[in-house]
Scaffold this active site. Structure first.
Site, PDB file in Angstrom:
ATOM      1  N   GLU A   1      26.887  17.660  11.394  1.00 29.36           N
ATOM      2  CA  GLU A   1      26.103  17.120  12.503  1.00 29.36           C
ATOM      3  C   GLU A   1      26.494  17.742  13.836  1.00 29.36           C
ATOM      4  O   GLU A   1      25.680  17.847  14.745  1.00 29.36           O
ATOM      5  CB  GLU A   1      26.318  15.598  12.605  1.00 29.36           C
ATOM      6  CG  GLU A   1      26.007  14.838  11.341  1.00 29.36           C
ATOM      7  CD  GLU A   1      26.507  13.411  11.407  1.00 29.36           C
ATOM      8  OE1 GLU A   1      25.693  12.512  11.687  1.00 29.36           O
ATOM      9  OE2 GLU A   1      27.714  13.190  11.188  1.00 29.36           O
TER      10      GLU A   1
ATOM     11  N   HIS B   1      17.228   4.007  16.145  1.00 33.44           N
ATOM     12  CA  HIS B   1      17.351   3.433  14.802  1.00 33.44           C
ATOM     13  C   HIS B   1      16.196   2.493  14.467  1.00 33.44           C
ATOM     14  O   HIS B   1      15.865   2.308  13.298  1.00 33.44           O
ATOM     15  CB  HIS B   1      18.711   2.746  14.654  1.00 33.44           C
ATOM     16  CG  HIS B   1      19.819   3.711  14.377  1.00 33.44           C
ATOM     17  ND1 HIS B   1      20.509   4.342  15.391  1.00 33.44           N
ATOM     18  CD2 HIS B   1      20.309   4.215  13.225  1.00 33.44           C
ATOM     19  CE1 HIS B   1      21.400   5.163  14.861  1.00 33.44           C
ATOM     20  NE2 HIS B   1      21.301   5.106  13.558  1.00 33.44           N
TER      21      HIS B   1
ATOM     22  N   ASP C   1      21.287  13.994  14.253  1.00 30.83           N
ATOM     23  CA  ASP C   1      22.350  14.237  15.235  1.00 30.83           C
ATOM     24  C   ASP C   1      22.538  15.724  15.517  1.00 30.83           C
ATOM     25  O   ASP C   1      22.841  16.109  16.646  1.00 30.83           O
ATOM     26  CB  ASP C   1      23.668  13.621  14.760  1.00 30.83           C
ATOM     27  CG  ASP C   1      23.827  12.179  15.227  1.00 30.83           C
ATOM     28  OD1 ASP C   1      23.225  11.825  16.259  1.00 30.83           O
ATOM     29  OD2 ASP C   1      24.530  11.404  14.560  1.00 30.83           O
TER      30      ASP C   1
ATOM     31  N   CYS D   1      19.894  14.910   4.988  1.00 32.45           N
ATOM     32  CA  CYS D   1      19.514  13.495   4.953  1.00 32.45           C
ATOM     33  C   CYS D   1      18.927  13.015   6.275  1.00 32.45           C
ATOM     34  O   CYS D   1      18.911  11.831   6.552  1.00 32.45           O
ATOM     35  CB  CYS D   1      20.696  12.625   4.557  1.00 32.45           C
ATOM     36  SG  CYS D   1      22.138  12.810   5.619  1.00 32.45           S
TER      37      CYS D   1
END
Length: 757
Positions: A606, A361, A630, A677
């Site tokens: 995902e 992240h 993911d 996304c």
């Protein structure tokens, strides 16, 4: 033998000079294995040969001079085969190469094993004996184990050597390499952030200022004694048994007759206080871990804890409030989102994180902020980076320390080209994302990583494709109330009054944790996360959904998206709860305030399993959104935050591309709107492929909207379909990367691969 092995590796790592460390190591191995000779060769990839660096048994005057080509002799054969070679009489082997200057005529038995780090041969470790015999399996196992442990230590030693060179000679130091975390180039002085004391991170240094270092150490010990006394008093109110005696043991160990005596001796020989402490503590740990008695062996952790506490006080003592330079590069063991939030407005130009990968992240946030980043630079001694001039190349993952003028000019030119490209793409920021032959696609924003999103209104997007609601949850000490959440969500929805805002329900677990809701799992990415948590806690889910629906009253631009869906039943349960919240609020709303708008509901794709249930899912939801980060992680079984396997994580892997194409085809068949996304949407090549597959919307960080819009407006849809067809036929991610870069060059978009390339 395990104790011997640990001692050899420990003493090797403690020597700041590589040459003396190698010489001590070969002598120790020779003695431990009762053989006649031990030698180590290190690889030189520039010259394509192995250099004899250290030996106990070969001619001393050959050390540092004798070389063997990568394809020559038994040494070269070990490197080529990347496995141990055990020969009873080496002189009769067809690959044997006679080198007179090493004087090994009396040596017959040969056992060589490669020293390998991340598939790269760093060197060859060899033992030899006069007696013609095969070495035993135990001897071979010992040497293989030692080589494996030496690999990481050798990489660290190499890095220490690089950073410790004399920088006054005008030569720039060779680059270190990590994982490209965020594209771009930055140049500036490094500011190191060290959030906690850890002896393992201490870089050994000699400073030859014994009086000053002794004073620092003694002051830190005094502070540590006070800390232990305070801890004992505080715990004494709730603990009355003998377990508090550990603090008395700690204080005794600090006495000059125990640890203090050894640390003082190291300081008097020239070591810094931190280095002396590390050397002594490491030695004690090895001694305790080699004791047979289980109770005494466990005391090694106490020694480590004591050492880290003293180190903490040393670091606190040395920490001064330094004014940040106008522009700087942030380096840390693990760069976090909170660090980026703290420094982003203070002149931050780039990121160096010793851990993490290109899809941690921190890397995702760096890309959102337009900050070049390098992740997973594991072998760098962090403390030595502070205030060094550096170049961060976020495209290649190269980190240059103390570059010379030529290299600086080259990268300054590249930075200027990047700035020019950023200005250039702003020409299309307010124009539609439509290809030259009329195919349109919507570009949306990924938002929620920071509270300040108002600037995103001018990024050129037509809405928010992913609003991460978990970030405000992370910055608190308890779950937020319904009223607090309502205010947050209304603030977001009202900021984009004419645009759709897709809010993802709370998505924690994996690498995203809440301080007040700890989740401890052996395999968190395959564990309790996303929708699994909120369905197990409907009180949390209902509260959030109620807040979203209330915030949407009078706005009517909300969409709700469910993360980590892996089954139809999860969707049914979530929709039931959303309907419950909606009908409850509808009944509470006064009649004069009108009907409460019901938001559209979608799911994130995902988990690979849902690809085979798209027909059933299409009947239940209003839209699909692929979370490609993911999805890639789960398809390839690669932890995206693990730097050791980061090279295996690739959104252009043929399996990932074919899965994305299948999703697009099935969504079109069932007429379900489809967006993506993940990070793939932010990459020019990825955007072209997704456009050709038939994705309706791409969601990305604000920094990339104008760039991707420029790419879309400068390509034909039919050309994109041809590119996709060929890309889907390729067998490796490397082939796909090469092909896409080639196609971007052909259509005049090569600057988006890397400015100036």
């Amino acid at each position: 033998m395990l104790t011997t092995l640990r001692r050899i590796v420990l003493e090797f790592s403690q020597d700041p000079k590589l040459q003396s460390a190698l010489l001590r190591m070969v002598s120790q191995v020779k003695k431990a294995m009762n053989t006649d000779c031990c030698s180590v060769y290190l690889a030189d990839y520039e010259k394509q040969n192995f250099l004899l660096m250290a030996s106990d048994g070969l001619a001393e005057d050959s050390l540092g001079h004798t070389t063997i080509g990568f394809s020559e002799g038994l040494v070269g054969l070990v490197g080529q085969r990347e496995e141990p070679l055990n020969i009873a009489n080496a002189k009769y082997h067809p690959h044997f190469k006679h080198i007179p200057e090493v004087r090994e005529e009396e040596l017959n038995a040969f056992l060589g094993t490669p020293i390998i780090h991340r598939r790269k041969v760093l060197g060859i470790l060899i033992i030899q004996q006069k007696e013609a015999r095969n070495f035993t399996e135990n001897e071979e196992a010992f040497l293989v184990t030692l080589s494996a442990q030496l690999a990481m230590v050798l990489v660290n030693a190499e890095a220490r050597g690089i950073l410790g060179q004399n920088q006054d000679n005008g030569k720039w130091l060779k680059q270190l390499t990590g994982v490209p975390g965020a594209p771009g180039v930055a140049m500036g002085n490094i500011v190191v952030s060290q959030p906690k004391a850890d002896l393992d991170s201490v870089s050994l240094q000699k400073v030859y200022a014994s009086a000053e270092q002794l004073k620092r150490y003694n002051e830190a010990v005094a502070r540590t004694r006070i800390d232990f006394a305070d801890m004992s008093v505080k715990l004494g109110d709730v603990i009355t048994d003998a377990s508090l005696d550990i603090f008395e043991v700690y204080k005794q160990l600090l006495d000059t007759a125990n640890l203090g005596k050894d640390v003082t001796s190291k300081i008097n020989s020239g070591w810094s206080a931190e280095s002396a402490l590390k050397l002594v503590i490491d030695t004690y740990i090895v001694k305790f871990e080699s004791i047979e008695d289980a109770y005494l062996r466990e005391r090694a952790s106490d020694i480590r804890d004591l050492g880290n506490r003293v180190l903490f006080n040393l670091q606190q003592q040395a920490r001064v409030d330094e004014s940040l330079p106008d522009e700087f590069i942030l380096a840390a063991q693990d760069v976090t989102a909170s660090m980026l939030a703290e420094y982003q407005h203070l002149g931050l130009k780039g990121i160096i994180s010793l851990s993490g990968s290109n899809n941690s992240h921190a890397a995702i946030l760096s890309r959102a902020l337009g900050l070049p980043a390098i992740m997973g630079v594991e072998s760098v001694p962090l403390a030595q980076l502070h205030q060094q001039l550096a170049i961060v190349d976020g495209y290649s993952g190269d980190l240059f320390i103390a570059p010379d003028e030529t290299l600086k000019r080259e990268y300054q030119h590249l930075i200027a080209e990047e700035d020019a490209l950023t200005v250039k793409v702003q020409q299309v920021v307010d124009l539609p994302a439509i290809t030259q032959d009329g195919k349109a696609i919507e570009l949306l924003l990924n938002a929620g990583l920071s509270t300040g999103f108002e600037h995103s209104l001018h990024a050129g997007a037509v809405g928010i494709g992913l609003y991460r609601t978990e970030i405000p949850f992370m910055n608190r000490s308890c779950f937020p109330s319904e009223q607090e959440q309502t205010l947050w969500y209304r603030h977001v929805l009202s900021a984009f009054p004419k645009q759709t805002v897709t809010m993802r329900t709370l998505d924690v677990g994996g690498d995203k944790s809440l301080p007040y809701f700890p989740i401890v799992e052996e395999n968190p990415f395959l564990g309790w996360r996303g929708i699994r948590i909120t369905l197990d806690h409907p009180e949390i889910f209902l509260l959030q959904v109620r807040a979203m629906i209330k915030a949407n009253h009078g706005q009517n631009n909300l969409e709700i998206m469910l993360p980590m869906i892996s089954s139809v039943s999860e969707v049914d349960d979530a929709i039931r709860l959303i309907n419950q919240a909606y009908y409850e609020l509808s009944s509470e709303l006064p009649e004069q305030e009108g009907k409460l708008p019901r938001p559209r509901i979608g799911i994130m794709l995902e988990v690979p399993g849902v690809i085979f249930q798209l027909k059933e899912l299409a009947r239940r939801v209003d839209f699909f959104s692929v979370g490609s980060n993911d999805l890639t992680q789960y398809l390839l079984a690669v932890d995206r935050n693990n730097a050791r396997v980061a090279s295996l994580y690739d959104g252009y892997h043929p399996a990932v591309l074919r899965a994305l194409k299948t999703i697009a085809d099935e969504s079109g068949k069932y007429m379900v709107p489809l967006s993506l996304c993940g990070e793939l949407a932010s990459d020019p090549g990825g955007a072209i492929l997704l456009l050709a597959m038939g994705y309706d919307k791409l969601s990305m960080n604000p920094h990339n909207v104008a760039r991707i819009k420029w790419v879309i407006r400068h390509i034909d849809f039919q050309r994109a379909k041809v590119i996709l067809a060929h890309a889907l036929s390729l067998e490796t991610a490397k082939q796909v990367h090469g092909y896409l870069n080639e196609q971007l060059e052909l259509v005049g978009l090569g600057g988006f691969v890397r400015a100036g390339m």
